[in-house]
Design a protein around this motif. Structure first.
Motif, PDB file in Angstrom:
ATOM      1  N   ARG A 189       0.832  -1.205   0.000  1.00  0.00           N
ATOM      2  CA  ARG A 189       0.000   0.000   0.000  1.00  0.00           C
ATOM      3  C   ARG A 189       0.866   1.254   0.000  1.00  0.00           C
ATOM      4  N   PHE A 190       0.522   2.179  -0.912  1.00  0.00           N
ATOM      5  CA  PHE A 190       1.226   3.443  -1.053  1.00  0.00           C
ATOM      6  C   PHE A 190       0.233   4.589  -0.899  1.00  0.00           C
ATOM      7  N   ALA A 191       0.743   5.762  -0.509  1.00  0.00           N
ATOM      8  CA  ALA A 191      -0.114   6.944  -0.424  1.00  0.00           C
ATOM      9  C   ALA A 191       0.738   8.201  -0.492  1.00  0.00           C
ATOM     10  N   ALA A 192       0.202   9.219  -1.163  1.00  0.00           N
ATOM     11  CA  ALA A 192       0.816  10.547  -1.133  1.00  0.00           C
ATOM     12  C   ALA A 192       0.349  11.304   0.104  1.00  0.00           C
ATOM     13  N   THR A 193      -0.895  11.060   0.492  1.00  0.00           N
ATOM     14  CA  THR A 193      -1.463  11.589   1.733  1.00  0.00           C
ATOM     15  C   THR A 193      -2.059  10.405   2.474  1.00  0.00           C
ATOM     16  N   PRO A 196      -7.858   8.020   4.074  1.00  0.00           N
ATOM     17  CA  PRO A 196      -8.789   7.376   3.158  1.00  0.00           C
ATOM     18  C   PRO A 196      -9.088   8.252   1.946  1.00  0.00           C
ATOM     19  N   GLY A 197      -9.168   7.608   0.793  1.00  0.00           N
ATOM     20  CA  GLY A 197      -9.386   8.324  -0.455  1.00  0.00           C
ATOM     21  C   GLY A 197      -8.140   8.438  -1.298  1.00  0.00           C
ATOM     22  N   ASN A 198      -6.987   8.066  -0.729  1.00  0.00           N
ATOM     23  CA  ASN A 198      -5.712   8.273  -1.416  1.00  0.00           C
ATOM     24  C   ASN A 198      -4.831   7.030  -1.507  1.00  0.00           C
ATOM     25  N   TYR A 199      -5.297   5.896  -1.022  1.00  0.00           N
ATOM     26  CA  TYR A 199      -4.444   4.711  -0.976  1.00  0.00           C
ATOM     27  C   TYR A 199      -4.381   4.017  -2.337  1.00  0.00           C
ATOM     28  N   VAL A 200      -3.172   3.621  -2.709  1.00  0.00           N
ATOM     29  CA  VAL A 200      -2.938   2.842  -3.926  1.00  0.00           C
ATOM     30  C   VAL A 200      -2.324   1.514  -3.500  1.00  0.00           C
ATOM     31  N   ASP A 201      -3.093   0.433  -3.678  1.00  0.00           N
ATOM     32  CA  ASP A 201      -2.619  -0.908  -3.339  1.00  0.00           C
ATOM     33  C   ASP A 201      -2.132  -1.607  -4.599  1.00  0.00           C
ATOM     34  N   ILE A 202      -0.925  -2.121  -4.543  1.00  0.00           N
ATOM     35  CA  ILE A 202      -0.409  -2.963  -5.620  1.00  0.00           C
ATOM     36  C   ILE A 202      -0.468  -4.408  -5.148  1.00  0.00           C
ATOM     37  N   LEU A 203      -1.141  -5.241  -5.926  1.00  0.00           N
ATOM     38  CA  LEU A 203      -1.281  -6.652  -5.608  1.00  0.00           C
ATOM     39  C   LEU A 203      -0.435  -7.447  -6.592  1.00  0.00           C
ATOM     40  N   CYS A 204       0.541  -8.186  -6.085  1.00  0.00           N
ATOM     41  CA  CYS A 204       1.396  -8.993  -6.952  1.00  0.00           C
ATOM     42  C   CYS A 204       0.662 -10.288  -7.306  1.00  0.00           C
ATOM     43  N   THR A 205       0.314 -10.444  -8.582  1.00  0.00           N
ATOM     44  CA  THR A 205      -0.446 -11.611  -9.045  1.00  0.00           C
ATOM     45  C   THR A 205       0.212 -12.198 -10.291  1.00  0.00           C
ATOM     46  N   PRO A 206       1.414 -12.737 -10.160  1.00  0.00           N
ATOM     47  CA  PRO A 206       2.149 -13.205 -11.351  1.00  0.00           C
ATOM     48  C   PRO A 206       1.447 -14.322 -12.102  1.00  0.00           C
ATOM     49  N   ASP A 207       0.578 -15.087 -11.447  1.00  0.00           N
ATOM     50  CA  ASP A 207      -0.075 -16.219 -12.098  1.00  0.00           C
ATOM     51  C   ASP A 207      -1.385 -15.848 -12.778  1.00  0.00           C
ATOM     52  N   SER A 208      -1.841 -14.604 -12.614  1.00  0.00           N
ATOM     53  CA  SER A 208      -3.099 -14.210 -13.252  1.00  0.00           C
ATOM     54  C   SER A 208      -2.872 -13.866 -14.724  1.00  0.00           C
ATOM     55  N   LEU A 209      -3.935 -13.981 -15.511  1.00  0.00           N
ATOM     56  CA  LEU A 209      -3.864 -13.588 -16.910  1.00  0.00           C
ATOM     57  C   LEU A 209      -3.719 -12.074 -17.020  1.00  0.00           C
ATOM     58  N   ARG A 210      -3.232 -11.606 -18.142  1.00  0.00           N
ATOM     59  CA  ARG A 210      -3.158 -10.167 -18.370  1.00  0.00           C
ATOM     60  C   ARG A 210      -4.565  -9.642 -18.647  1.00  0.00           C
TER      61      ARG A 210
END
Length: 237
Positions: A189-193, A196-210
């Protein structure tokens, strides 16, 4: 240099049916239809803006509805889930409301020990979550069909699926004023502020389709900056 990016401004997605889209977001979720305009790149297509009473950054979900468009596919390389913020006391209300309108949803689950999450999708299959938390001090908006104490306050976060988080994390932290504020398992989870309203979650899903574009997928995310001068500075970076 002062902070140029402050958080999420809006998310724009793609739909296939204008009326179903309006009915879902204003009727079931109770968002305000802030304005209706056109897609200036395709003037025969509407552009709907949903959000809070004032149309504040961090609350606006917009749509380009293309009649009859083939449904896209969630997958890595895409922003797959947009989430809305609600108080913890509203979990029961929203479970019953989703049942009332026959919206299928996944059972509530905890995340980061500070939020409870319910996943569901709109009529086009767009990934959505209600995130119940007690950290959001923004007022909710309601047309009246939803009690104010249970009304959506705006976004909570967005979720991006990636092969690995490093390159997107580098863009967010090195060029867009974000910081890593939490991680658990394959979620970062990343945020500039940090609110709530500003969170950017990156989910690592290497096995999922594009992922594949189409109705029910996100077209783009836009980030907020304080004023015209800071916007110009971001463009020059």
């Amino acid at each position: 240099m002062s902070q140029l990016i402050t958080g999420i401004h809006h998310v724009t997605a793609i739909a296939a049916d204008s009326q179903k889209n309006v009915d879902f977001y204003t009727g079931i979720l109770g968002l305000r239809l802030v304005k209706k305009t056109i897609n200036f790149d395709a003037p025969d297509v509407y552009h709907f803006y949903y959000g809070d009473e004032a149309g504040n950054p961090g609350s606006i979900l917009t749509f380009f509805p293309y009649t009859g468009l083939v449904r896209g596919r969630h997958g890595k390389g895409m922003l797959n889930t947009t989430t809305f913020s609600l108080p913890v006391s509203s979990i029961g209300y929203w479970e019953e409301r989703l049942k009332k309108f026959n919206v299928r949803y996944k059972p509530a689950e905890d995340r980061f020990n500070m939020e409870t999450v319910i996943y569901f999708e709109d009529s086009d299959g767009l990934g959505l979550e209600l995130v119940f938390n007690d950290a959001d001090k923004r007022p909710g908006f309601s047309y009246g069909q939803i009690p104010p104490e249970h009304a959506i306050k705006g976004f909570y976060s967005v979720e991006i699926w990636e092969e690995g988080y490093e390159r997107t994390a580098g863009l967010l932290t090195e060029q867009m004023d974000h910081q890593l504020i939490g991680e658990r398992g394959n979620r970062f989870r990343f945020a500039a502020t940090n609110a709530p309203g500003n969170y950017v979650d990156i989910l690592c899903t290497p096995d999922s389709l594009r992922g594949l574009g189409g109705s029910g997928t996100v077209h783009h995310i836009a980030f907020a900056t304080p004023d015209r001068e800071s916007q110009t500075a971001v463009q020059k970076n």
